[in-house]
Design an enzyme around this catalytic site. Sequence first.
Site, mmCIF file in Angstrom:
data_model
loop_
_atom_site.group_PDB
_atom_site.id
_atom_site.type_symbol
_atom_site.label_atom_id
_atom_site.label_comp_id
_atom_site.label_asym_id
_atom_site.label_seq_id
_atom_site.Cartn_x
_atom_site.Cartn_y
_atom_site.Cartn_z
ATOM 1 N N LYS A 124 0.868 -1.181 0.000
ATOM 2 C CA LYS A 124 0.000 0.000 0.000
ATOM 3 C C LYS A 124 0.900 1.224 0.000
ATOM 4 O O LYS A 124 2.062 1.140 0.428
ATOM 5 C CB LYS A 124 -0.890 0.012 1.252
ATOM 6 C CG LYS A 124 -2.136 0.847 1.101
ATOM 7 C CD LYS A 124 -3.215 0.133 0.315
ATOM 8 C CE LYS A 124 -4.356 1.063 -0.021
ATOM 9 N NZ LYS A 124 -5.457 0.352 -0.682
ATOM 10 N N ASP A 164 -6.898 4.346 -4.831
ATOM 11 C CA ASP A 164 -7.597 4.155 -3.551
ATOM 12 C C ASP A 164 -8.238 5.521 -3.268
ATOM 13 O O ASP A 164 -8.472 6.290 -4.223
ATOM 14 C CB ASP A 164 -6.609 3.739 -2.445
ATOM 15 C CG ASP A 164 -7.298 3.308 -1.161
ATOM 16 O OD1 ASP A 164 -7.832 2.181 -1.111
ATOM 17 O OD2 ASP A 164 -7.347 4.084 -0.179
HETATM 18 P P1 NDP Z 1 -12.776 7.692 -2.953
HETATM 19 O O1 NDP Z 1 -11.884 8.785 -2.505
HETATM 20 O O2 NDP Z 1 -13.064 7.558 -4.413
HETATM 21 O O3 NDP Z 1 -14.182 7.779 -2.171
HETATM 22 C C1 NDP Z 1 -14.268 7.881 -0.799
HETATM 23 C C2 NDP Z 1 -15.644 8.431 -0.493
HETATM 24 O O4 NDP Z 1 -15.862 8.425 0.903
HETATM 25 C C3 NDP Z 1 -15.813 9.875 -0.938
HETATM 26 O O5 NDP Z 1 -17.134 10.056 -1.370
HETATM 27 C C4 NDP Z 1 -15.517 10.658 0.328
HETATM 28 O O6 NDP Z 1 -16.152 11.925 0.361
HETATM 29 C C5 NDP Z 1 -16.127 9.749 1.361
HETATM 30 N N1 NDP Z 1 -15.516 9.910 2.671
HETATM 31 C C6 NDP Z 1 -14.214 10.065 2.980
HETATM 32 N N2 NDP Z 1 -14.046 10.157 4.310
HETATM 33 C C7 NDP Z 1 -15.292 10.038 4.839
HETATM 34 C C8 NDP Z 1 -15.788 10.043 6.152
HETATM 35 N N3 NDP Z 1 -14.966 10.196 7.204
HETATM 36 N N4 NDP Z 1 -17.120 9.879 6.325
HETATM 37 C C9 NDP Z 1 -17.941 9.715 5.273
HETATM 38 N N5 NDP Z 1 -17.523 9.722 4.001
HETATM 39 C C10 NDP Z 1 -16.206 9.876 3.790
HETATM 40 O O7 NDP Z 1 -12.169 6.315 -2.389
HETATM 41 P P2 NDP Z 1 -12.480 4.829 -2.844
HETATM 42 O O8 NDP Z 1 -13.896 4.699 -3.219
HETATM 43 O O9 NDP Z 1 -11.403 4.405 -3.758
HETATM 44 O O10 NDP Z 1 -12.206 4.064 -1.480
HETATM 45 C C11 NDP Z 1 -13.211 3.933 -0.464
HETATM 46 C C12 NDP Z 1 -12.848 2.772 0.439
HETATM 47 O O11 NDP Z 1 -12.785 1.559 -0.334
HETATM 48 C C13 NDP Z 1 -11.477 2.879 1.120
HETATM 49 O O12 NDP Z 1 -11.552 2.237 2.376
HETATM 50 C C14 NDP Z 1 -10.568 2.075 0.198
HETATM 51 O O13 NDP Z 1 -9.424 1.594 0.850
HETATM 52 C C15 NDP Z 1 -11.510 0.940 -0.183
HETATM 53 N N6 NDP Z 1 -11.182 0.214 -1.403
HETATM 54 C C16 NDP Z 1 -11.028 0.885 -2.596
HETATM 55 C C17 NDP Z 1 -10.780 0.162 -3.748
HETATM 56 C C18 NDP Z 1 -10.729 0.813 -5.084
HETATM 57 O O14 NDP Z 1 -10.734 0.078 -6.094
HETATM 58 N N7 NDP Z 1 -10.710 2.114 -5.187
HETATM 59 C C19 NDP Z 1 -10.556 -1.294 -3.708
HETATM 60 C C20 NDP Z 1 -10.829 -1.898 -2.428
HETATM 61 C C21 NDP Z 1 -11.102 -1.144 -1.325
HETATM 62 P P3 NDP Z 1 -15.324 13.207 -0.136
HETATM 63 O O15 NDP Z 1 -14.878 12.888 -1.536
HETATM 64 O O16 NDP Z 1 -16.344 14.280 -0.071
HETATM 65 O O17 NDP Z 1 -14.185 13.340 0.815
#
Ligand code: NDP
Length: 445
Positions: A124, A164
Amino acid sequence: MNVDKFMNDLEKKHQGEIEYLQAVREVLESIEKVYNENPQFESAGIIERLVEPDRVITFKVPWANDEGNVNVNLGYRVQFNNAIGPYKGGLRFHPSVTLSILKFLGFEQIFKNSLTTLPMGGAKGGSDFDPKGKSRSEIMRFCQAFMLELWKIIGPNTDVPAGDIGVGGQEIGYLYGMYKKLARENTGVLTGKGLNWGGSLIRPEATGFGVVYFAKEMLGTIGETFLGKTVALSGFGNVAWGVAQKATELGAKVVTLSGPDGFVYDPAGISVEKIEYMLELRATNEDIVRPYSYEFENVEFHQDKRPWEIKVDIALPCATQNELDIEDAQKLIDNGCLCICEGANMPCTPEAIETIQKHKILYGPGKAANAGGVGTSGLEMAQNAMKLCWPAKEVDARLHQIMTNIHETCLQYGKQPDGYVDYVKGANIAGFLKVANAMLDLGLV
Ligand code: NDP
């Protein structure tokens, strides 16, 4: 191995690394019995070797903003374990990034990647850089400065980063552009690439689709489906939009999405058109949740609240770690929720998981449920190596197969005498055994 004693020693060595220690404890508690039944693991020091990353690389990332002011962020890559394949895991750009968070994510990634059945080790990386509110050119300059250091330690057969939080298709583009210039080669060194320059069809939606495929299998064990169910979703990023799209396609109604400042409740459901609107908003790099509540009728915005207070059948946390605690879990249970399945990594706190499992509610841990993202990254690597591009249908079918297989594996190791499936145990034991046996085969290296 005695977990408490082991964790005591580890806590002394890595004081304050809360998320990392939380992730290690969860895995050790699940595998303790299997580990102790196989003395060859103990004599090869498998656990002592597995919990420490092979190496941690940190570097500074100096870059200039649009006004010409110099900023310095921290950059990291945690290469955790490469027993079964090249290091593989995403890059996170978010102000909350610390070494503890990246170590927890890298450690989890080892087992997740093992579950996909593809040859990928765990890693990571990322930075405390905050992409929010930055212009495109600032993001490009930051990504280029980050790659100026990272390129020295990655390669298609060595270490293959991906996206991520805060790293989507655009950032991967800027990172890959710089890598290509420095390394003078076109290779599958990053995944999540654009379709025109080596990416795979279905990769952008793969994590979200995979979560829904996994949850569908879970629901099947109690004779249920997505059809007609209400779904609470958190976040609205790379993972959440794919979840919303697939769940809607399967006949469910997704009624919430969230950001760090609160959540929206849309009782009519987040339709395909609304998802399209959200995707356009996302591309602007600004807050997106509150504008959604202005754009559509009869939508409530709940400031500083989480979506778990809404009565739903299925909860799919897709935002970040520790975003669903014991009170949230209890609310979901009281409201008759059937299934909680993690799109994010470690979104449920240990106490929440304990409560959910105590009530025998279906619970799918992220390392199994969201493995479709990295699984499809593995498919992207395979296509890059063969210089081929598979049709969307083929990639989706392979993704579906990967998720069904992971579910089967969880049943194999996690089914309890009363029929309840402990997916945490199932995923951890299966993921661990493959890596541990590979480490035994490879000797003390
Ligand atoms: P993104 O940055 O694309 O999306 C994250 C989302 O969560 C955004 O909408 C963000 O809002 C919101 N967010 C962030 N912090 C908070 C919080 N404290 N409370 C509520 N909402 C919050 O990230 P990903 O979708 O890529 O990743 C999301 C999760 O999935 C992570 O845990 C990541 O490790 C996991 N993951 C991702 C993968 C991938 O393919 N991308 C694969 C496997 C797991 P805002 O943008 O307004 O900050």
